[in-house]
Scaffold this active site. Structure first.
Site, mmCIF file in Angstrom:
data_model
loop_
_atom_site.group_PDB
_atom_site.id
_atom_site.type_symbol
_atom_site.label_atom_id
_atom_site.label_comp_id
_atom_site.label_asym_id
_atom_site.label_seq_id
_atom_site.Cartn_x
_atom_site.Cartn_y
_atom_site.Cartn_z
ATOM 1 N N HIS A 182 -10.856 -3.792 7.294
ATOM 2 C CA HIS A 182 -12.303 -3.895 7.095
ATOM 3 C C HIS A 182 -13.053 -4.001 8.416
ATOM 4 O O HIS A 182 -14.257 -3.756 8.462
ATOM 5 C CB HIS A 182 -12.648 -5.079 6.167
ATOM 6 C CG HIS A 182 -12.448 -6.433 6.755
ATOM 7 N ND1 HIS A 182 -11.356 -7.229 6.465
ATOM 8 C CD2 HIS A 182 -13.213 -7.162 7.605
ATOM 9 C CE1 HIS A 182 -11.464 -8.380 7.110
ATOM 10 N NE2 HIS A 182 -12.577 -8.363 7.806
ATOM 11 N N SER A 184 -11.645 -11.965 12.038
ATOM 12 C CA SER A 184 -10.847 -11.013 11.255
ATOM 13 C C SER A 184 -9.975 -10.150 12.156
ATOM 14 O O SER A 184 -10.443 -9.585 13.135
ATOM 15 C CB SER A 184 -11.761 -10.085 10.448
ATOM 16 O OG SER A 184 -12.029 -10.619 9.194
ATOM 17 N N ASP A 227 -5.373 -4.359 3.609
ATOM 18 C CA ASP A 227 -6.389 -4.691 4.609
ATOM 19 C C ASP A 227 -5.814 -4.818 6.013
ATOM 20 O O ASP A 227 -6.103 -5.762 6.739
ATOM 21 C CB ASP A 227 -7.131 -5.971 4.220
ATOM 22 C CG ASP A 227 -8.381 -6.179 5.071
ATOM 23 O OD1 ASP A 227 -8.912 -5.180 5.598
ATOM 24 O OD2 ASP A 227 -8.813 -7.341 5.229
#
Length: 502
Positions: free
Chosen positions: A149, A252, A179
């Site tokens: 993402h 992230s 992901d």
């Protein structure tokens, strides 16, 4: 493979990507792994009295940070996305470009003219996107792991090292299901991390994260492993590592280190009601990332295995209903027609207890084990059915080739003990629901209503035994002791509901 549940109209939890500041949203996963050239740090141990203290690892966070911090990178992305004209103008502080003076100027200009792009007729326009995230180098020749993402919809990806060098990165591949994304930069002799094994990670063990929360590069936070094998409501098969490490937007894709300085996970999501860190964070196990990475490097794509069942947790009520000695396993609520599970003979109401000899404690263990297998692999399943154990063998299919077929007389059933008024399904209802048999709940009261059964639900089985008429329901309830497990279909979802009979 997926977990299903009856839809709950009140949402009390927000699961957010812990990632890209103004990023491109949740998306692909693609992971790669290469042998690391760095050796793990030697763990410090306490020799105090007692087995527990003598085996406790005392982490040297400064040493880990000094040694492996240079292998953690900051990732900046730019791209475009299509939004409606109204959305483009209505974006507030949460906009991907909040704070961009040029964007704010154009907003004011457009508002002053009383005109929006597309003439304000509900059209779409492409707007630029910018985001930031983290990543880490796993190969000295420039292979980097991050979250998918973080780089979703990116047209340009820039990687910045701790020595302030910047490189244009190429996205080698990504996999939305897990992901994970894999990047490459043109550089040699880069610092790398050491990859560990998630299977060796213990709940309560110290862990450390390095990343770029809110754009603050190379920020270090620490905590402990809160749980392993967490299944999240995001339709993924990832058995997440739960920690209390402070993770925020920009973290992230960054690494999660154990006390020996080995990367055991990739920070990915947070559990929050405020949009910021609230003490619960989730990381993708590095074992899964490695497997995906190997596929990307070898073939340029990722293939996932599929069993073809929907499962749910086995609680004490289910254990009592199915006569299990303890509440463990994955309760099969749905078997897709024509799937490997269907061909192997799995049925709704089976409890899968082992896969290739490995115990299934929680329902999340099953998709985790299947995700580590490859399409075409054969797996041995130990299942519990109607009070006894049996073994089945399933040959896993490719999830990318999924073609599953998920498929007026009123009667009172156990009104006193169970609390359901039921009637048989009409032929048109069977066709609409994709069922061969079942009983429609006309009214729910008493224990069934307390358990969540509602009017309009379709009762399919009791304690794993299909029911076609009222007599079968009465007989099943009469034989039950403390509770019964009702297989209910509501809309397109099937789920077992435990009903305590008192």
């Amino acid at each position: 493979m997926k977990s299903t549940a009856l839809k709950n109209t009140s949402l009390v939890i927000a699961l957010l990507t812990a990632g890209a500041i103004g990023g491109a949203g949740v998306g692909a996963f693609n992971a790669l792994q290469t042998p690391s050239i760095a050796a793990p740090l030697t763990a410090l141990t306490s020799s105090a009295a007692g087995d527990i203290s003598s085996s406790a690892v005392v982490p040297n966070f400064p040493q880990i940070t000094e040694r492996y911090g240079p292998a953690v990178v900051n990732i900046s992305v730019t791209g475009t996305t299509k939004v409606s004209d109204e959305s483009a103008m209505a974006q507030g502080d949460d906009d991907a470009f909040s704070g961009d003076p040029f964007l704010e100027f154009f907003r004011r200009f457009q508002q002053g003219q009383g005109q929006r792009p597309g003439n304000g007729r509900g059209g779409q326009q492409e707007v630029p996107t910018r985001g930031q995230g983290s990543g880490f180098i796993v190969s000295s020749d420039g292979i980097i792991l991050t979250n998918a993402h973080v780089v979703k919809d990116a047209k340009e990806v820039t990687v910045k090292l701790t020595d302030r060098r910047e490189f244009r990165a190429k996205v080698l591949g990504s996999d939305p299901k897990t992901d994970i994304a894999v990047l490459r930069i043109e550089a040699k002799n880069l610092p790398v991390v050491t990859l560990g094994k998630t299977s060796d990670l213990k709940v309560g063990e110290w862990v450390l994260a390095i990343g770029s929360p809110f754009g603050f590069e190379n920020t270090v936070t620490a905590g402990v492993v809160s749980a392993k094998g967490r299944s999240l409501p995001d339709d993924s098969a990832v058995p997440f590592i739960q920690t209390d490490v402070a993770i925020n937007p920009g973290n992230s894709g960054g690494p999660l280190f154990n006390a020996r300085g080995e990367v055991v996970g990739i920070n990915s999501q947070i559990y929050t009601r405020s949009g910021g860190y609230q003490g619960v964070s989730f990381a993708i196990p590095i074992d899964i990332a490695n497997k995906v990475k190997n596929q990307i490097v070898a073939t340029g794509k990722v293939e996932h295995a599929r069993l073809g069942v929907a499962v749910q947790e086995v609680n004490q009520a289910f254990a009592d209903s199915f006569k299990l000695d303890k509440p463990e396993g994955a309760l099969v609520s749905t078997v897709e027609k024509g799937s490997p599970a269907d061909k192997a003979g799995l049925q709704s109401g089976d409890v899968i207890r082992k896969v290739n000899g490995q115990p299934i404690v929680s329902s999340g263990d099953l998709p985790a084990l299947i995700s580590l297998a490859a399409p075409g692999d054969s797996v041995k399943l130990e299942v519990w059915r109607q009070g006894s154990a049996r073994e089945l063998t399933a040959r896993l299919a490719n999830a990318n080739d999924k073609t599953s077929e998920v498929a007026s007389k009123k009667e009172a059933a156990g009104q006193g003990k169970l609390g359901l008024a039921l009637r048989p399904l009409q032929p048109n209802e069977k066709q609409e629901a994709g069922l061969d048999s079942g009983l429609v709940v006309e009214q729910a009261s008493g224990p069934a209503a307390m358990a969540g059964v509602q009017s309009g639900d379709v009762l399919i089985s009791i304690n794993g035994v299909p029911v076609k008429n009222i007599d079968q329901v009465r007989a099943a309830v009469a034989k039950a002791e403390k509770s019964v497990a009702l297989l209910i279909q509501r809309g397109g979802d099937k789920i077992f509901v435990p009903v305590n009979l008192g």
